[in-house]
Design an enzyme around this catalytic site. Structure first.
Site, PDB file in Angstrom:
ATOM      1  N   ASP A  15       0.873  -1.180   0.000  1.00  0.00           N
ATOM      2  CA  ASP A  15       0.000   0.000   0.000  1.00  0.00           C
ATOM      3  C   ASP A  15       0.909   1.228   0.000  1.00  0.00           C
ATOM      4  O   ASP A  15       2.116   1.124   0.216  1.00  0.00           O
ATOM      5  CB  ASP A  15      -0.896  -0.003   1.249  1.00  0.00           C
ATOM      6  N   SER A  16       0.292   2.402  -0.173  1.00  0.00           N
ATOM      7  CA  SER A  16       1.062   3.642  -0.089  1.00  0.00           C
ATOM      8  C   SER A  16       1.472   3.942   1.351  1.00  0.00           C
ATOM      9  O   SER A  16       2.230   4.881   1.585  1.00  0.00           O
ATOM     10  CB  SER A  16       0.208   4.799  -0.607  1.00  0.00           C
ATOM     11  N   TYR A  47      -0.731   8.233  -2.845  1.00  0.00           N
ATOM     12  CA  TYR A  47      -0.848   7.837  -4.254  1.00  0.00           C
ATOM     13  C   TYR A  47      -2.010   8.572  -4.930  1.00  0.00           C
ATOM     14  O   TYR A  47      -1.973   8.853  -6.120  1.00  0.00           O
ATOM     15  CB  TYR A  47      -1.117   6.330  -4.362  1.00  0.00           C
ATOM     16  N   GLY A  48      -3.049   8.837  -4.152  1.00  0.00           N
ATOM     17  CA  GLY A  48      -4.280   9.400  -4.728  1.00  0.00           C
ATOM     18  C   GLY A  48      -4.091  10.747  -5.405  1.00  0.00           C
ATOM     19  O   GLY A  48      -4.884  11.141  -6.248  1.00  0.00           O
ATOM     20  N   CYS A  79      -4.442  -1.493  -1.861  1.00  0.00           N
ATOM     21  CA  CYS A  79      -4.614  -0.063  -2.099  1.00  0.00           C
ATOM     22  C   CYS A  79      -5.574   0.092  -3.271  1.00  0.00           C
ATOM     23  O   CYS A  79      -5.309  -0.429  -4.362  1.00  0.00           O
ATOM     24  CB  CYS A  79      -3.251   0.545  -2.430  1.00  0.00           C
ATOM     25  N   ASN A  80      -6.667   0.785  -3.054  1.00  0.00           N
ATOM     26  CA  ASN A  80      -7.639   0.975  -4.133  1.00  0.00           C
ATOM     27  C   ASN A  80      -7.073   1.836  -5.251  1.00  0.00           C
ATOM     28  O   ASN A  80      -7.367   1.615  -6.425  1.00  0.00           O
ATOM     29  CB  ASN A  80      -8.900   1.646  -3.581  1.00  0.00           C
ATOM     30  N   THR A  81      -6.269   2.833  -4.882  1.00  0.00           N
ATOM     31  CA  THR A  81      -5.738   3.744  -5.896  1.00  0.00           C
ATOM     32  C   THR A  81      -4.784   3.004  -6.824  1.00  0.00           C
ATOM     33  O   THR A  81      -4.884   3.106  -8.049  1.00  0.00           O
ATOM     34  CB  THR A  81      -5.007   4.922  -5.201  1.00  0.00           C
ATOM     35  N   CYS A 189     -11.063   3.229   0.226  1.00  0.00           N
ATOM     36  CA  CYS A 189      -9.618   3.415   0.391  1.00  0.00           C
ATOM     37  C   CYS A 189      -9.245   2.628   1.634  1.00  0.00           C
ATOM     38  O   CYS A 189      -9.960   2.697   2.648  1.00  0.00           O
ATOM     39  CB  CYS A 189      -9.295   4.898   0.578  1.00  0.00           C
ATOM     40  N   THR A 190      -8.161   1.877   1.559  1.00  0.00           N
ATOM     41  CA  THR A 190      -7.846   0.964   2.667  1.00  0.00           C
ATOM     42  C   THR A 190      -7.411   1.695   3.941  1.00  0.00           C
ATOM     43  O   THR A 190      -7.359   1.089   5.007  1.00  0.00           O
ATOM     44  CB  THR A 190      -6.762  -0.041   2.246  1.00  0.00           C
ATOM     45  N   HIS A 191      -7.104   2.990   3.831  1.00  0.00           N
ATOM     46  CA  HIS A 191      -6.801   3.761   5.050  1.00  0.00           C
ATOM     47  C   HIS A 191      -8.062   4.030   5.883  1.00  0.00           C
ATOM     48  O   HIS A 191      -7.984   4.195   7.098  1.00  0.00           O
ATOM     49  CB  HIS A 191      -6.192   5.118   4.695  1.00  0.00           C
TER      50      HIS A 191
HETATM   51  N1  DGL Z   1      -4.722   3.119   0.920  1.00  0.00           N
HETATM   52  C1  DGL Z   1      -4.727   3.796  -0.357  1.00  0.00           C
HETATM   53  C2  DGL Z   1      -6.009   3.444  -1.118  1.00  0.00           C
HETATM   54  O1  DGL Z   1      -6.650   2.469  -0.793  1.00  0.00           O
HETATM   55  C3  DGL Z   1      -4.443   5.238  -0.140  1.00  0.00           C
HETATM   56  C4  DGL Z   1      -4.087   5.935  -1.377  1.00  0.00           C
HETATM   57  C5  DGL Z   1      -3.243   7.147  -1.199  1.00  0.00           C
HETATM   58  O2  DGL Z   1      -2.083   7.004  -0.789  1.00  0.00           O
HETATM   59  O3  DGL Z   1      -3.734   8.225  -1.561  1.00  0.00           O
HETATM   60  O4  DGL Z   1      -6.388   4.100  -2.065  1.00  0.00           O
END
Ligand code: DGL
Length: 270
Positions: A15-16, A47-48, A79-81, A189-191
């Site tokens: 993930d990011s 990442y977004g 990570c969804n992004t 988003c996984t956060h």
């Molecule tokens: N956990 C990432 C997601 O699911 C966060 C993306 C980010 O870093 O902006 O999209």
């Protein structure tokens, strides 16, 4: 690239930042015998808000590290992004199972009573073709409201879950969705599951909140079983963690705090 699959190899999860730990927790629960290698790419977060090219390069470099240097038998893009931007690309380059996220629009659409669901996600996820296609599948059946959340990943990575700024931002993001009739919120988003309690407080008791971590872990288990790659040995505690520079120290501290375990977090060499 054709990789040699070995059932005793680890599963790579990335993930990011610390968001993917919400997926890692579900994978540990579903697959307690597996060894996991987790990468938090905090040095390049969020990442977004980054160009697609950079997210694709990071996803590629981390995947190569997990496969070539750690012998991963499967990759979870937690990570969804990165899923929206890089999953098709990674699958075209590799033959091992690559498991990715999908915002829980389908279960939310099945559950809503008002016919309105709200999706909280990064701008990168919401503008991806993959998300547009997902939304298109439910268009007409339910109303899918989307809410980009700039600044939220940074506040979560800062690790102060009591901060007024975090609560204020969440209120600005969540209230308009509820006011427009959403009775089901999708954490895309996984956060965001890390602040699920705050979101639930703001949304109120009539609103259901869903995410995809457990479904992704089940899907991973299914794919590994299908390919004869499940590890059947005793439960593994032998997980490994990496965080990227320059955010390494801060990420490492937050990873330990969220896991509640004094793990070693190495510096990501890519
Ligand atoms: N956990 C990432 C997601 O699911 C966060 C993306 C980010 O870093 O902006 O999209």
């Amino acid at each position: 690239m054709t990789e040699p699959f070995k059932a005793d190899g680890p599963i790579g999860v990335f993930d990011s930042g610390v968001g993917g730990l919400t997926v890692l927790a579900e994978v540990r629960r579903a697959l307690p015998a597996e060894q996991l290698c987790y990468v938090a790419d905090g040095g390049h977060a969020p990442y977004g808000d980054r160009p697609d090219r950079l997210v694709r390069e990071r996803a590629e470099a981390i995947t190569d590290f997990l496969i070539q240097q750690q012998g991963a038998k499967a990759i979870v893009i937690a990570c969804n992004t990165a899923t929206g931007i890089a999953s098709a690309h990674l699958r075209a380059r590799h033959t091992l199972p690559i498991i990715a996220m999908e915002p829980a629009v389908k279960p939310a659409a099945a559950r809503t009573s008002t016919g309105v669901i709200g999706v909280l996600a990064t701008s990168g996820t919401l503008k991806s073709e993959k998300f547009e296609a997902l939304r298109g599948r439910f268009h007409g059946a339910v109303q899918v409201l989307t809410q980009p959340c700039p600044g939220l990943v940074e506040l979560i990575e800062a690790g102060d879950f009591e901060a007024d700024a975090l609560r204020a931002l969440l209120a600005d993001l969540v209230r308009p969705l509820v006011e427009r009739g959403a009775d089901t919120l999708v954490l895309g988003c996984t956060h965001y599951p890390l602040v699920r309690g705050l979101i639930a407080d703001i949304a109120g008791p009539g609103v259901e909140i869903t995410d995809t971590g457990a479904a992704v872990a089940r899907h991973l288990r299914h794919r590994l079983a299908e390919m004869g790659l499940l590890r059947t040995a005793a439960p593994s505690d032998d997980h490994r963690y990496w965080a990227s520079a320059p955010a390494h120290e801060a990420s490492a501290a937050l990873i330990r705090r969220l896991l509640g375990e004094p793990v070693t977090v190495e510096t990501l060499p890519c």
